[in-house]
Design an enzyme around this catalytic site. Structure first.
Site, mmCIF file in Angstrom:
data_model
loop_
_atom_site.group_PDB
_atom_site.id
_atom_site.type_symbol
_atom_site.label_atom_id
_atom_site.label_comp_id
_atom_site.label_asym_id
_atom_site.label_seq_id
_atom_site.Cartn_x
_atom_site.Cartn_y
_atom_site.Cartn_z
ATOM 1 C CB CYS A 181 7.140 13.105 -3.679
ATOM 2 S SG CYS A 181 8.545 12.162 -4.287
ATOM 3 C CB ILE A 184 0.832 6.861 1.735
ATOM 4 C CG1 ILE A 184 2.208 6.943 1.076
ATOM 5 C CG2 ILE A 184 -0.114 7.889 1.187
ATOM 6 C CD1 ILE A 184 2.667 8.312 0.713
ATOM 7 C CG ASN A 206 6.086 -0.310 -9.059
ATOM 8 O OD1 ASN A 206 6.000 -1.120 -9.969
ATOM 9 N ND2 ASN A 206 5.643 -0.559 -7.846
ATOM 10 C CB ALA A 255 12.329 5.220 -1.427
ATOM 11 N N GLY A 256 9.397 3.831 0.032
ATOM 12 C CA GLY A 256 8.779 2.567 0.432
ATOM 13 C C GLY A 256 8.983 1.483 -0.620
#
Lengths: 347, 288
Positions: B126, B14, B166, B159-160
């Site tokens: 998002c 990001i 989380n 999706a990191g």
């Protein structure tokens, strides 16, 4: 062979077959019946698990909380379990209320390549000493080494077992075998299998899983479940009986549940009928079915007992006359407690 | 015109994508890219772009507070809990891209103006940035909406590690944003992560339940909202206009990323960095 645990998903996966409209009355009655039959665990809730009631996958008739509270009230020995897919359910909205109700078993699942999305949930449950299992769904979509890698992640989070779901009923027996053996040999976890019947292999695949070392079996009464249904528990119990593997579950009582609640009260027409299962178990020609039912009615006998006595007498095709013979013999020798009185004679 | 100096804390996906966007901006320039490791990929890219970097994270800013006027925090919710009071004491306008929810929830197409008076704003999720504006537009036509539901599907590759570890934060925060912005308390958010190759483009569905929907007005409101979003998220599009089916209104939006640092399928990350950049640019134009 290690003792097999049966996780009955009838009141969870079965919800799919009736658009998540199970009534609280049915849930209560079903729980009392399987508790009495000696089943290890019953999983209750929306077909996609806690928090999944939605326009996307279907709205439940009753909330997770009311379904689980009803089940809990009607269980004495059988453990109460939930299923949850992170992304649908959360710790706050899903797990905490379930813990409050007194749920015993927690199955946390995800698509078979996304185990790390279950980390916070499995860790949370394990840290608080709850019985927690990791579930990998649609397990035909990943390779054997990848599944092992994902299972090891769940092991590291604190899961005490791993259950592979064949959610599309797409696996062939040799693919089940390689998956189960890889998990049995590559982890320290209890390993389980959850079959679907799209290619009529659910029960055969579950048996293969057991023979490959699985000790947790997911199934449903009458195979009541999403799409083509699941591994039919009563059929599997009969097979295990035939193989001399102790299940600790009363087969006759489970057959009654199949007829009275799943076929009767819920009205599900899938699966193998109890009498056809007993015909197979006793090794009596399938075409005897209707005539045995008539004789049972006429002489007020349990048709299952007639089948088993016919099996003891090694009748062959064409000997339908012996049905009445056996029925009259049984009337004369009727015991005061005649429930399942001949079943043990098979073993 | 002199560009306003901004700092970015967090040099992961990001932070690095945001850096590329900041350096293209007419109003902003990055005067400090703050991380922990000089050998991270983001640091190397910043170095190549000639952006000042530090491996001392927020400590470098504490030592020399005047080098940045606006701060983006792209670390984690836990780290931001530590950073927020420090940044507040330094009087820095802070745009938080973590799910910490310390500052006011900011979805520019809905509430940008009121956010500019805050000292810390939070960029939600998002799914929140993509679908809540549509819910808001429908709610403007129909204050009587009884239920909203967002289903966000993103590529596994986009999706990191933070998101994956989380996932509850996504679900709870997106639901909270829906409720805060529309006041429809009966709201739900679902996230699906799909590992397909090639990766899927971020896809969001909004379901709405309302009696006697005024479909023409709804469609008009949604198309205006789409235009408003496209002003700061170029890859945003409504792919299924509001459609009444099965007694519900279904509306679907996709976000194709700009492909700055992250691939185009990562529309989920692009919409957050685009929104954050838009907040910063508007802030410096109006407030500095």
């Amino acid at each position: 062979m290690n003792k097999i645990q049966f996780f009955d998903a009838t009141l969870r996966d079965g919800s799919h077959a009736i658009n998540h409209q199970l009534s609280l009355e049915t849930i209560g009655r079903y729980c009392r019946a399987v508790d009495d039959a000696g089943l290890s665990a019953v999983i209750v809730g929306h077909g996609n698990g806690l928090g999944a009631s939605s326009l996307q996958v279907g709205l439940s008739k009753h909330s997770d909380i009311s379904m689980l509270s009803t089940a809990k009230k009607n269980l004495k020995k059988t453990k109460l379990g939930i299923y949850m897919i992170p992304g649908f359910g959360t710790i706050k909205d899903g797990l905490l209320p379930a813990i409050e109700i007194g749920v015993d078993i927690f199955k946390v699942g995800t698509h078979c390549t996304e185990a790390d999305t279950t980390k916070e949930h499995i860790e949370f449950l394990a840290k608080n000493d709850h019985e927690v299992y990791g579930v990998l769904m649609l397990s035909h979509m990943a390779s054997v080494p990848r599944l092992l890698e994902e299972a090891k992640k769940m092991e590291s989070y604190g899961a005490q077992g791993i259950i592979l779901m064949d959610s599309a009923g797409a696996l062939l027996p040799d693919e089940v075998k390689s998956r189960m053996e890889s998990l049995v040999n590559g982890t320290h976890l209890q390993v389980g299998f959850h079959a679907h019947n799209n290619m009529n292999l659910a029960t055969a695949n579950t048996l293969t899983a057991i023979q490959s070392g699985a000790t947790i079996v997911d199934g449903t009464t009458r195979g009541f479940g999403a799409g083509a249904g699941n591994c039919q528990l009563e059929t599997l119990l009969a097979i295990l009986k035939k193989m001399g593997i102790s299940s600790g579950v009363d087969l006759y009582k489970m057959l009654d549940v199949s007829d009275d609640i799943v076929a009767g009260e819920i009205g599900y027409s899938g699966g193998i009928s109890p009498l056809n299962i007993i015909s197979g178990l006793s090794g009596v020609f399938s075409a005897f079915d209707e005539k045995v039912q008539k004789a049972a009615k006429q002489f007020a006998l349990d048709p299952r007992d007639i089948f088993i006595e016919l099996g003891n007498r090694n009748v062959v095709g064409g000997q339908e006359d012996l049905i009445v013979d056996v029925a009259m013999y049984m009337v004369q020798n009727r015991k005061i407690d005649n429930s399942s009185y001949l079943l043990e004679s098979l073993l | 015109m002199t560009k306003v100096k901004v700092g970015i804390i967090g040099t992961g996906n990001i932070g690095t994508d945001l850096l590329v966007k900041v350096q293209r901006s007419q109003e902003l320039e990055c005067s400090l890219f703050m991380g922990r490791r000089y050998n991270s990929r983001g640091m190397k890219i910043a170095n190549e772009m000639g952006v000042p970097v530090t491996d001392r994270s927020i400590d470098a800013l504490i030592d020399n507070p005047d080098q940045c006027d606006v701060i983006f925090d792209a670390t984690s919710a836990t780290a931001h809990r530590h950073h927020a009071p420090i940044l507040k004491s330094m009087n820095k306008f802070t745009i938080d891209l973590t799910p910490s929810l310390i500052g006011k929830m900011c979805i520019p197409a809905i509430n940008l103006d009121e956010c500019l008076d805050e000292d810390n704003v939070n960029m939600v999720t998002c799914g929140g940035q993509a679908a809540v504006p549509i819910a808001y537009a429908i709610n403007q036509v129909h204050p009587d909406v009884s239920y909203f539901e967002i289903v966000a599907a993103i590529a596994s590759k986009s999706a990191g590690a933070g998101t994956r570890a989380n996932i509850d934060e996504f679900t709870q925060t997106t639901k909270q944003a829906l409720i805060n912005m529309t006041h429809v308390d009966n709201s739900k958010a679902i996230i699906i992560i799909n590992p397909a190759e090639p990766p899927i483009i971020m896809h969001n569905t909004l379901y709405t339940l309302v009696e006697c929907p005024k479909m023409d007005e709804i469609k008009h409101a949604v198309s205006l909202m789409e235009l408003r979003l496209q002003q700061y998220v170029p890859g945003y599009s409504v792919v299924v206009t509001p459609t009444f089916e099965n007694n519900r209104i279904s509306t679907m939006v996709q976000v194709t990323g700009r492909g700055d640092y992250l691939p185009e399928y990562s529309g989920n990350l692009d919409i957050i960095t685009c929104a954050a950049l838009h907040v910063a640019e508007t802030y410096v134009k109006r407030k500095l």
